[in-house]
Design a protein around this motif. Sequence first.
Motif, short mmCIF file in Angstrom:
data_model
loop_
_atom_site.label_atom_id
_atom_site.label_comp_id
_atom_site.label_asym_id
_atom_site.label_seq_id
_atom_site.Cartn_x
_atom_site.Cartn_y
_atom_site.Cartn_z
N SER A 49 0.83 -1.21 0.00
CA SER A 49 0.00 0.00 0.00
C SER A 49 0.86 1.26 0.00
CB SER A 49 -0.93 0.00 1.22
OG SER A 49 -0.18 -0.04 2.42
N SER A 69 1.90 1.64 -3.57
CA SER A 69 0.78 2.00 -4.43
C SER A 69 0.52 3.50 -4.43
CB SER A 69 -0.49 1.27 -3.97
OG SER A 69 -0.30 -0.12 -4.02
N ALA A 76 5.08 4.97 -8.06
CA ALA A 76 4.01 4.12 -8.58
C ALA A 76 3.11 4.90 -9.53
CB ALA A 76 3.20 3.54 -7.44
N ARG A 130 -2.64 -1.03 -8.35
CA ARG A 130 -1.17 -0.96 -8.34
C ARG A 130 -0.62 -1.94 -7.31
NH1 ARG A 130 -0.68 5.57 -7.80
NH2 ARG A 130 -1.53 6.16 -9.84
N GLY A 131 -1.34 -2.07 -6.19
CA GLY A 131 -0.89 -3.01 -5.16
C GLY A 131 -0.87 -4.44 -5.67
#
Length: 790
Positions: free
Chosen positions: A439, A442, A447, A459-460
């Motif tokens: 997280s 992310s 990111a 994204r995670g």
Amino acid sequence: MLQKIFRQLAAEIKIREDQVKAAVDLLDGGATVPFIARYRKEVTNGLDDVQLRELEARLAYLRELEDRREAVLKSIEEQGKLTPQLRAAIEAAGSKQEVEDLYLPYKLKRRTKGQIAREAGIEPLADKLFADPQLVPADEAVAFVKAEKGENGDDFTTVPAVLDGVRDILSERWAEDAALVRGLRAWLWDEGLLQSKLAAGKDENNADVAKFRDYFDYDEPIGRVPSHRALAVFRGRALDILDAKLVLPETDAAPAKPGQPVPSLAEGRIALHLGWSHQSRPSDDLLRKCVAWTWRVKLSLSTERDLFTRLREDAEKVAIKVFSDNLRDLLLAAPAGPRVVMGLDPGIRTGVKVAVVDATGKLVDTSTVFPHEPRRDWEGSLHTLAQLCVKHGVNLIAIGNGTASRETDKLAADLIKRLEKLAPDVQLQRVVVSEAGASVYSASEFASQEMPDVDVSLRGAASIARRLQDPLAELVKIDPKSIGVGQYQHDVNQGELARTLEAVVEDCVNAVGVDLNTASVPLLSRVSGLSPSVAKAVVRWRESHGAFASRQQLLEVSGLGPKTFEQSAGFLRIRGGANPLDMTGVHPETYAVVERILERAGKPVQELMGRAEMLKTLKPELFANEKFGVITVKDIMSELEKPGRDPRPDFKVARFNDNVEDIKDLVEGMLLEGTVSNVAAFGAFVDLGVHQDGLVHVSQLSNKFVTDAREVVKTGDIVKVKVLEVDVARKRISLTMKLDATPTRRDAPRENRFEHGGARQRHGGGGGRQEAAAPSAMASAFAKLQAGKR
């Protein structure tokens, strides 16, 4: 000054002074530890990265010590109080603490009662009474009584006030005696107890308070308190849950006179140091009060503070080392390699986030499925995931180990079964992956640059997938402190923790090497010699000009000069480039040496690389010269034998038991397979896929005696364990790797099961058999894990 430092470093690290000097010269010249350890072995005569890191850290400390020593000498000299004996003592001090002890009497400080008494001319009386206890204090004090108060309100107009001044002068003088203070510290470190109790008014049934249950009535010799227990006590004290103090050894001494308080052992040691004892002389009662005042008012709290500081610093060093060791193991975990991976970031109401990355780590597809509450769309989820697998040729599924990971793992298992029926030749595996720090990544700026149009939650999932492909390349994008393999990480010195973890990341990245044409900015910035700004410049050059064809092209990058090239080039790999040596760990500065080897062998480099039998016929001595000796030539030949070798282990997958999804499913005696998620000195925590790690206490790791769990296991290892005991209410799982071990009987006494008593003997110094201490220590370790999480 430098020569003195060289001598000390040589003695501490057990190397020669010329090795120290060579390493210091290189470090001062801007060389990095990985570069020195890999490419300057001749210069340092083979110092490795561990020795160099220790040397680097101690060098910084000793230089700070010398600077402080000079400042203290100058200050005392300016006061006109620097005697030859004091100068010699300060110059011989081996630590900052010793220097400060010696400086204490001369340090500028607020006006004390002792100073006020000296200014009033009472010091001659104090010296007189101490020198000759046969004198009657009240009679001698009359001559020092003042007719009126001083300008600042100082009152020495009565005999008792004058004698109080004597007490203040003597106690202050003794409390600033460096040898006395040092002796008391050493004695109490060996004999004193760290004691903690539940703070008044705290509800021991409160969940946050209960985490510290093992310390509600606890004491242990302070010099033998393990790191995790010390940090747990300090955490509890900081949260006002525990009261902690230093307890003196008890004394059997009788009072000097009936009705008087019994002197403590600390007071006895002060008297012994002074060469004084109570002999019922006229001044002895006053001197006894002075000794008591010295300890109780002047030294007891400061000594406790000093020893607590020492305990905390020692505990922090251990905690930081444990964190750094676990981080190194995680970063150097086996990579799955260039395989298509589907990442699943488990969730319940928000759904399971899905991301598919191709063999290069590029994000190629995303989705969100809702197999769990409240939608419970199991079939729809399987259909979506199956389509993604077929479309992209997925052959690995990475599942984050957070909330709903076990349920999502079951979904992945059903998916594999379904695909195997449809296409029996498809080989699909599922792996549960730590999602610690995902997280953080992310939401990071990097990111958003990598995946600008992708939702943060997706994204995670992409990060979880990439962690399986190459843990090192993905985890370097995250602050090491967020990766989750440490305990009490928020309680230790954050600057020292950051420096240590950064060094670990740097060492790991350079040990593996980096693909110059695919590496991200975060990964490149960890390469020896490359700063974040230069790493960005490398990527910009790559985006503008295409892939690097040779290492030599690095010199075309803006801001990357000859010095940076020297430090970084050997750690950068170019696959399929113009020169085959560019994909190896051979440094460009030694390519000429390789040319001589090729001439001797009569073979082109392509035919020589990987041919161990041919290389072993060549003698390294034939190719050595003044600049690159035999050590370097041997390293070159080793690299040519296994060009571009990856030091990381082969990829393996732990097999969780499909019938075990929750801690309630565990049964004593059950054999399971799991992944080591964290290692501390007292044991290893193992992920069994039930949302709660189990503990293999150090005594249960092997049939032989083990002092440190890392002797047997490391983070990321896949291990077979047996369940010894399960405490569902407290979420504690006790495991053993001694598969012939017998589970703990439920009717056994509580202190032999999960109870962890506070009595000093239960924590004891470890003289007995290790197995005997295991159950209580296991429970303690569980408590430390709980107290250490944030």
